[in-house]
Design a protein around this motif. Structure first.
Motif, short mmCIF file in Angstrom:
data_model
loop_
_atom_site.label_atom_id
_atom_site.label_comp_id
_atom_site.label_asym_id
_atom_site.label_seq_id
_atom_site.Cartn_x
_atom_site.Cartn_y
_atom_site.Cartn_z
N ALA A 126 1.39 30.53 -112.95
CA ALA A 126 2.20 30.74 -111.75
C ALA A 126 2.92 29.45 -111.35
CB ALA A 126 1.33 31.24 -110.60
N ASN A 127 4.22 29.55 -111.15
CA ASN A 127 5.03 28.41 -110.74
C ASN A 127 5.20 28.33 -109.23
OD1 ASN A 127 6.10 27.28 -113.43
ND2 ASN A 127 6.50 29.48 -113.59
N PHE A 128 4.88 29.41 -108.54
CA PHE A 128 4.87 29.40 -107.07
C PHE A 128 3.94 30.49 -106.57
CE2 PHE A 128 8.48 32.06 -108.28
CZ PHE A 128 8.44 33.14 -107.41
N ILE A 129 3.40 30.25 -105.38
CA ILE A 129 2.43 31.15 -104.76
C ILE A 129 2.99 31.58 -103.39
CG2 ILE A 129 0.11 31.39 -103.83
CD1 ILE A 129 0.03 31.01 -106.82
N VAL A 130 3.05 32.89 -103.18
CA VAL A 130 3.53 33.43 -101.91
C VAL A 130 2.39 34.18 -101.25
CG1 VAL A 130 5.26 34.87 -100.77
CG2 VAL A 130 5.86 33.63 -102.86
N THR A 131 2.21 33.96 -99.95
CA THR A 131 1.09 34.57 -99.24
C THR A 131 1.59 35.34 -98.02
OG1 THR A 131 0.66 32.75 -97.69
CG2 THR A 131 -0.24 32.54 -99.91
N PRO A 132 0.88 36.39 -97.62
CA PRO A 132 1.31 37.14 -96.43
C PRO A 132 0.97 36.44 -95.12
CG PRO A 132 -0.67 38.12 -97.36
CD PRO A 132 -0.24 37.03 -98.30
N VAL A 133 0.07 35.47 -95.19
CA VAL A 133 -0.37 34.75 -93.98
C VAL A 133 -0.46 33.26 -94.30
CG1 VAL A 133 -1.66 36.69 -93.02
CG2 VAL A 133 -2.80 35.11 -94.59
N LEU A 134 -0.58 32.45 -93.25
CA LEU A 134 -0.76 31.01 -93.42
C LEU A 134 -2.23 30.70 -93.59
CD1 LEU A 134 0.13 28.04 -93.31
CD2 LEU A 134 0.11 28.21 -90.80
N ARG A 135 -2.59 30.17 -94.77
CA ARG A 135 -3.98 29.79 -95.05
C ARG A 135 -3.99 28.37 -95.59
NH1 ARG A 135 -8.35 33.48 -95.52
NH2 ARG A 135 -9.27 31.88 -96.86
N GLU A 136 -4.73 27.50 -94.90
CA GLU A 136 -4.74 26.10 -95.28
C GLU A 136 -5.48 25.87 -96.59
OE1 GLU A 136 -5.69 23.39 -92.15
OE2 GLU A 136 -4.43 24.42 -90.69
N ASP A 137 -6.44 26.74 -96.93
CA ASP A 137 -7.14 26.55 -98.21
C ASP A 137 -6.19 26.74 -99.39
OD1 ASP A 137 -6.93 29.30 -97.63
OD2 ASP A 137 -8.75 29.81 -98.73
N ILE A 138 -5.24 27.65 -99.25
CA ILE A 138 -4.26 27.86 -100.31
C ILE A 138 -3.32 26.66 -100.40
CG2 ILE A 138 -2.31 29.29 -101.07
CD1 ILE A 138 -3.77 31.70 -99.91
N ALA A 139 -2.94 26.12 -99.25
CA ALA A 139 -2.08 24.92 -99.24
C ALA A 139 -2.73 23.79 -100.03
CB ALA A 139 -1.81 24.49 -97.80
N LEU A 140 -4.01 23.59 -99.84
CA LEU A 140 -4.70 22.48 -100.49
C LEU A 140 -4.71 22.61 -102.00
CD1 LEU A 140 -7.76 21.99 -98.09
CD2 LEU A 140 -5.72 20.56 -98.26
N VAL A 141 -5.04 23.80 -102.52
CA VAL A 141 -5.12 23.94 -103.97
C VAL A 141 -3.74 23.90 -104.62
CG1 VAL A 141 -7.32 25.15 -103.94
CG2 VAL A 141 -5.20 26.48 -103.88
N CYS A 142 -2.73 24.40 -103.93
CA CYS A 142 -1.37 24.35 -104.47
C CYS A 142 -0.83 22.92 -104.45
CB CYS A 142 -0.44 25.27 -103.69
SG CYS A 142 -0.76 27.03 -103.95
#
Length: 222
Positions: free
Chosen positions: A93-109
């Motif tokens: 995956a070259n980009f990740i789109v999420t339905p909500v704001l989650r800081e855990d996803i921000a960190l791993v990306c």
């Protein structure tokens, strides 16, 4: 691993203005839809991970894109936690789109310098996403907020890049409203990924509407 950095992905989003998105559980059908979008001129695709074994389909699609569709940037949407984001990034995956704001996803990306676009619905959420390093925020559901919301946000926050998803269609009237309001790009699903009367994907129509949408966006920006 990602083939493109987050800055490269953000630039293509800005340059083309369009991110088609869809989900289908059949790998061969999904390849045909991806090819139709590509032939129409799209260079990004968000595969919305909304079904069982979506990871397997996405992985096969990404391998297909790398081998057969040069310049096609594959991303994944509907990601709801960091574990899922990590799995998809490990599968290209070259980009990740999420339905909500989650800081855990921000960190791993951010750790992998992969672009992530969180679904936001308020200026506070948008500001927090940008503080976490977000390049382009997803306005979701776009149809609920509309172009006037974007215009209002861009007043005090001219630096904010917004991608509405939902409520976007490949017509001049619709796209003109969004781009005149100041969006960076738009995410477009069912209004673009057309089906025929029998419920099958209309590949020729998908290709032609993708080209039409990109031509309209280019003209609106000229």
């Amino acid at each position: 691993m990602a083939q493109y950095s987050r800055l490269e992905v953000a630039q293509v989003m800005k340059d083309t203005g369009l991110v088609p998105l869809f989900f289908n559980s059949d790998i061969e059908v999904s390849k045909k839809v991806l090819k139709a979008c590509y032939d129409g001129g799209a260079r990004l695709l968000e595969f919305t991970a909304r079904g069982d074994f979506a990871l397997e389909v996405f992985t096969a699609l990404t391998k297909y894109a790398i081998a057969e569709l040069p310049g096609m940037i594959m991303g994944v949407g509907s990601v709801t936690d960091a574990a899922a984001a990590s799995l998809y990034m490990q599968n290209g995956a070259n980009f990740i789109v999420t339905p909500v704001l989650r800081e855990d996803i921000a960190l791993v990306c951010n750790r992998r310098k992969v672009l992530w676009s969180p679904g936001c619905g308020s200026l506070t959420e948008i500001a927090r996403a940008e503080e976490l390093g977000c390049e382009i925020v997803k306005l979701f559901p776009g149809g609920i907020y509309g172009p006037d919301f974007v215009k209002a946000i861009k007043g005090p926050c001219q630096w904010t890049s917004i991608m509405p998803t939902g409520g976007v269609s490949p017509t001049r009237e619709n796209l003109e409203g969004w781009f005149n309001a100041g969006v960076t790009c738009v995410g477009m699903g069912s209004k673009l990924i057309a089906k025929d009367a029998n419920g099958n994907f209309d590949l020729d129509k998908i290709e032609s509407m993708t080209k039409q949408a990109l031509d309209i966006i280019k003209d609106l920006r000229s």
